[in-house]
Design a protein around this motif. Sequence first.
Motif, PDB file in Angstrom:
ATOM      1  N   ASN A  87      48.711 -72.559 -12.740  1.00  0.00           N
ATOM      2  CA  ASN A  87      49.310 -71.223 -12.586  1.00  0.00           C
ATOM      3  C   ASN A  87      48.734 -70.237 -13.600  1.00  0.00           C
ATOM      4  N   TYR A  88      48.528 -70.702 -14.825  1.00  0.00           N
ATOM      5  CA  TYR A  88      47.906 -69.877 -15.860  1.00  0.00           C
ATOM      6  C   TYR A  88      46.512 -69.433 -15.397  1.00  0.00           C
ATOM      7  N   PHE A  89      45.729 -70.372 -14.881  1.00  0.00           N
ATOM      8  CA  PHE A  89      44.376 -70.044 -14.437  1.00  0.00           C
ATOM      9  C   PHE A  89      44.369 -69.168 -13.188  1.00  0.00           C
ATOM     10  N   GLU A  90      45.355 -69.325 -12.336  1.00  0.00           N
ATOM     11  CA  GLU A  90      45.449 -68.442 -11.177  1.00  0.00           C
ATOM     12  C   GLU A  90      45.672 -66.998 -11.643  1.00  0.00           C
ATOM     13  N   GLU A  91      46.538 -66.836 -12.621  1.00  0.00           N
ATOM     14  CA  GLU A  91      46.778 -65.494 -13.181  1.00  0.00           C
ATOM     15  C   GLU A  91      45.511 -64.943 -13.829  1.00  0.00           C
ATOM     16  N   LYS A  92      44.815 -65.770 -14.590  1.00  0.00           N
ATOM     17  CA  LYS A  92      43.571 -65.335 -15.240  1.00  0.00           C
ATOM     18  C   LYS A  92      42.499 -64.989 -14.205  1.00  0.00           C
ATOM     19  N   PHE A  93      42.424 -65.775 -13.134  1.00  0.00           N
ATOM     20  CA  PHE A  93      41.454 -65.491 -12.074  1.00  0.00           C
ATOM     21  C   PHE A  93      41.771 -64.143 -11.421  1.00  0.00           C
ATOM     22  N   ASN A  94      43.031 -63.915 -11.117  1.00  0.00           N
ATOM     23  CA  ASN A  94      43.428 -62.638 -10.504  1.00  0.00           C
ATOM     24  C   ASN A  94      43.156 -61.470 -11.448  1.00  0.00           C
ATOM     25  N   ASN A  95      43.375 -61.670 -12.741  1.00  0.00           N
ATOM     26  CA  ASN A  95      43.045 -60.634 -13.735  1.00  0.00           C
ATOM     27  C   ASN A  95      41.549 -60.347 -13.729  1.00  0.00           C
ATOM     28  N   PHE A  96      40.754 -61.417 -13.638  1.00  0.00           N
ATOM     29  CA  PHE A  96      39.301 -61.240 -13.640  1.00  0.00           C
ATOM     30  C   PHE A  96      38.851 -60.436 -12.426  1.00  0.00           C
ATOM     31  N   GLN A  97      39.446 -60.670 -11.283  1.00  0.00           N
ATOM     32  CA  GLN A  97      39.068 -59.938 -10.074  1.00  0.00           C
ATOM     33  C   GLN A  97      39.254 -58.432 -10.241  1.00  0.00           C
ATOM     34  N   VAL A  98      40.233 -58.034 -11.038  1.00  0.00           N
ATOM     35  CA  VAL A  98      40.498 -56.617 -11.283  1.00  0.00           C
ATOM     36  C   VAL A  98      39.475 -56.012 -12.241  1.00  0.00           C
TER      37      VAL A  98
ATOM     38  N   TYR B  72      42.970 -78.274  -8.431  1.00  0.00           N
ATOM     39  CA  TYR B  72      42.398 -77.651  -9.630  1.00  0.00           C
ATOM     40  C   TYR B  72      41.600 -76.403  -9.266  1.00  0.00           C
ATOM     41  N   LYS B  73      41.943 -75.785  -8.164  1.00  0.00           N
ATOM     42  CA  LYS B  73      41.164 -74.668  -7.627  1.00  0.00           C
ATOM     43  C   LYS B  73      40.919 -73.570  -8.657  1.00  0.00           C
ATOM     44  N   TYR B  74      41.968 -73.030  -9.245  1.00  0.00           N
ATOM     45  CA  TYR B  74      41.816 -71.902 -10.169  1.00  0.00           C
ATOM     46  C   TYR B  74      41.265 -72.334 -11.522  1.00  0.00           C
ATOM     47  N   THR B  75      41.544 -73.553 -11.910  1.00  0.00           N
ATOM     48  CA  THR B  75      40.962 -74.078 -13.149  1.00  0.00           C
ATOM     49  C   THR B  75      39.444 -74.120 -13.010  1.00  0.00           C
ATOM     50  N   LEU B  76      38.970 -74.661 -11.895  1.00  0.00           N
ATOM     51  CA  LEU B  76      37.525 -74.760 -11.666  1.00  0.00           C
ATOM     52  C   LEU B  76      36.885 -73.381 -11.510  1.00  0.00           C
ATOM     53  N   LEU B  77      37.566 -72.462 -10.829  1.00  0.00           N
ATOM     54  CA  LEU B  77      37.037 -71.104 -10.699  1.00  0.00           C
ATOM     55  C   LEU B  77      36.887 -70.439 -12.064  1.00  0.00           C
ATOM     56  N   CYS B  78      37.905 -70.556 -12.892  1.00  0.00           N
ATOM     57  CA  CYS B  78      37.838 -69.930 -14.223  1.00  0.00           C
ATOM     58  C   CYS B  78      36.784 -70.595 -15.102  1.00  0.00           C
ATOM     59  N   LEU B  79      36.642 -71.903 -15.002  1.00  0.00           N
ATOM     60  CA  LEU B  79      35.574 -72.582 -15.741  1.00  0.00           C
ATOM     61  C   LEU B  79      34.204 -72.060 -15.308  1.00  0.00           C
ATOM     62  N   ASP B  80      34.007 -71.899 -14.009  1.00  0.00           N
ATOM     63  CA  ASP B  80      32.734 -71.372 -13.503  1.00  0.00           C
ATOM     64  C   ASP B  80      32.477 -69.948 -13.999  1.00  0.00           C
TER      65      ASP B  80
END
Length: 171
Positions: free
Chosen positions: A89-100, A152-160
Amino acid sequence: MNDVQNYIEELKQLSKGNLRICRMNWWLLKYEDEFKEAINQTSCKKWARWLYKGEHPYPCVCPKRDNLCVFIDLYRELDRLTQIQHLENYFEEKFNNFQVIKDSGDAIMKWMRDIRPTISEIYLTLDKNENLKVRFYNSDPILEVNINKSDYKYTLLCLDIFNYNMYVRGM
């Protein structure tokens, strides 16, 4: 404690296709007592020092590992993966922040500073086909468990994203 091979075989059956986090958690809960018992029974004292004294367990250098150590290491690795999955959930939030902010260099730098402490604590092993795996080469036979990447979808996206910006773009 000769049953550890059966515990491992049960996990391999659960992971046919890919091991989902719910099955992983179930297996960890089911064998928690056996895990602690195995630590007390193994001739390798590194596990007791890890569990009771908090010492870092160094990788096994035995040419052929004892089944107790394989079970302990597997259990510990799966437990680590469940802890990482708790951050999804933390990484999903970070991913969404990155998209902005993805078009702003300054904002990306701030995003990277914010996420770096958490990212630096995570390592996931992907094979050449980008499958998430737990693999132990010095067991007989080689022990390999496939983990479902979608957990681990958002974890892997944020790592990438982090690795690309850090190592390719040099941010």
